[in-house]
Scaffold this active site. Sequence first.
Site, PDB file in Angstrom:
ATOM      1  CE  LYS A   1      -4.277  -1.567   0.378  1.00 25.27           C
ATOM      2  NZ  LYS A   1      -5.152  -1.326  -0.935  1.00 25.27           N
TER       3      LYS A   1
ATOM      4  CD  GLU B   1     -10.223   4.565   0.369  1.00 28.02           C
ATOM      5  OE1 GLU B   1      -9.943   5.850   0.303  1.00 28.02           O
ATOM      6  OE2 GLU B   1      -9.469   3.786  -0.080  1.00 28.02           O
TER       7      GLU B   1
ATOM      8  CB  SER C   1      -0.199  -8.056  -1.594  1.00 37.26           C
ATOM      9  OG  SER C   1      -1.004  -8.778  -0.783  1.00 37.26           O
TER      10      SER C   1
END
Lengths: 264, 399
Positions: free
Chosen positions: B92, B114, B381
């Site tokens: 991220k 968000e 990930s």
Amino acid sequence: MSAGTALSEVFKRTKRERRVALIPYITAGHPSLTDLPELVGALNDGGADIIEIGIPFSDPLADGPVLQKAATQALNQGVKIRDILSITADLSAYSVPIVYLTYFNPVFHFGVRRFLEAARDSGVRGLIIPDLPWSESGEVFNYTQELGMSLIPLVAPTSTNRHIASLAKATGFIYGVSVTGVTGVRKDVDSGLKVLVDRVKQYVSLPLAIGFGISTPEQASYVGQMADGVIVGSALVRLIDQDRSRASQRAQEFVASLRQALSN
Amino acid sequence: MAMMKDVPDDRGRYGPFGGQYVPETLIPALEELFEAYAQAQQDQDFHLEFTSLLKDYVGRPTPLRKAHRLSEALGFDVYLKREDLNHTGAHKINNTVGQILLARRMGKSRIIAETGAGQHGVATATAAALFGLKSQVYMGEEDVKRQALNVYRMKLLGTEVIPVASGSRTLKDATNEAIRDWVTNVRTTFYVIGSVVGPHPYPMMVRNFQSVIGQEARLQFQELTGGLPTHIVAPVGGGSNSMGIFYAFRNDPVSLIGVEAAGAGIDTGKHAATITVGVKGILHGSLSYLLQDDDGQVMPAHSVSAGLDYPGVGPEHAYFHDIGRAQYQAITDQEALDAFHRLSELEGIIPALESAHAVAWVIKAQHHLKGQNAKVIINLSGRGDKDVESVREYEGSQP
């Protein structure tokens, strides 16, 4: 009479009568769907010129807390689009012109053309879709024109002059968003509203109705000095929510007080 | 293999998908963002700063390494792209660093985001702290309860977490609320979206910031083996890590497999397998596939993995699916949990539950992949530390 004309006729008449058109909003299914006929009757009796009926959506991202809550309550009762269409068909014969407000996904999922035909067959004159900006609305706009309905475009304080100028082809009226924000009851009308109204009037001759945040007769009267129409949603829905047993009576009184304020 | 057409087009479309389905108030802001991003892309200094932050702050390049014991157990070669080794523990941060640089360049003083499980919220809070920008993160009330540790992390980083009580009180509603905030404060505020979703140009921009994953993996794999992998496998919620690794391979003869969450099972209705179920719809600014009922109302998603628990998916994935460039498969909660254990035991790597879905698909397809003598890259990930507690609780509660 085609529907685009039906909405324009309203503004011609209010102009002749030297007053501002009053456009109240209610959510279908709030408090319950069976209340819709009586509420629409009350808005008519209170002096509405056009009535906006909201088709509830699960993710109403242009709405503040009051209308979010109304939509959630309606959906929790299992309100379906087909039922709203069918009740509207009964109502529209004796009501001032009705327009629907909903989000794009329910329309898209129903099938754009099929939805618009069903709405037209129910007597609906126009459509407001807050998450379908004008630049994405080509298909919907073309169908509404073919079917004799209006797709009501929105302008916001942030809108460019290029956007405003592109609204010249629209029919019915323009929905002016009074604030940079979502729907909801506010204490004051945004001081920048006059600038927006002047910009719209410079480019487009269609009637301009102002909504978002107008909650009292005083605010309606103030906005009415600049605009051709005033839209009141959250304040009305909140009032219905607060006094459900006397919802229609309260709604009628409130609409009448707004009408009074707009007629002076 | 034919070169793929460049997407999106100038209207932000990936075939029929994508677009800008937002209130009129935001259209000028999206145009401003598009312009600012286009200029940044042409600016060598922007690139240098982004690359240098990825290297010295995020810790890139992340390793690509063969998973020897897993490969031996399965009978074909499996490589792991270690996005779990990034600062903050997942991919991220690649995107939030890029967007915050852009926010600073645009002179926006306030950041909003968000978050679902809190990973994107933490990555946003981290990048905002790095540049001393004020940030607020919207998080569904349910998620605030479930992910108390990430809420505290964000607070430590100087970010205010705003609980969202509307709708299903999860990521979908947090996103609605972030969009409402953006509509209200658009002149001063930059909205950092966490995945390849939202209105144009977000899906393109997030893809580009994340595409470093695939660029590195492609070079690293060639250095290690002299060739290309046969398969790339990555989990898909909104789809940013998967698009990040897919993108560099889009014109190569490599199978791209996106793994969605089948939750309790597709036929139970409790899942997040948006593309697998495949109904088109519009949510949060773009046209893509969407979990919805017969009336076009958005349905809540379900997955044991909070990062996959989203009823939509990025429009470019919808496009890759439609043109057949990628295949989308679904893995159940139980299959993902089994893979979570298996990778931990075989490789000494506790994967995020999202990443465990990709591992699970590779295990499930063992027979088929072995027959092809496959060379598979799994995009790992994120790391699984965040999930350890909930897995322990989940397994404790099972009969």
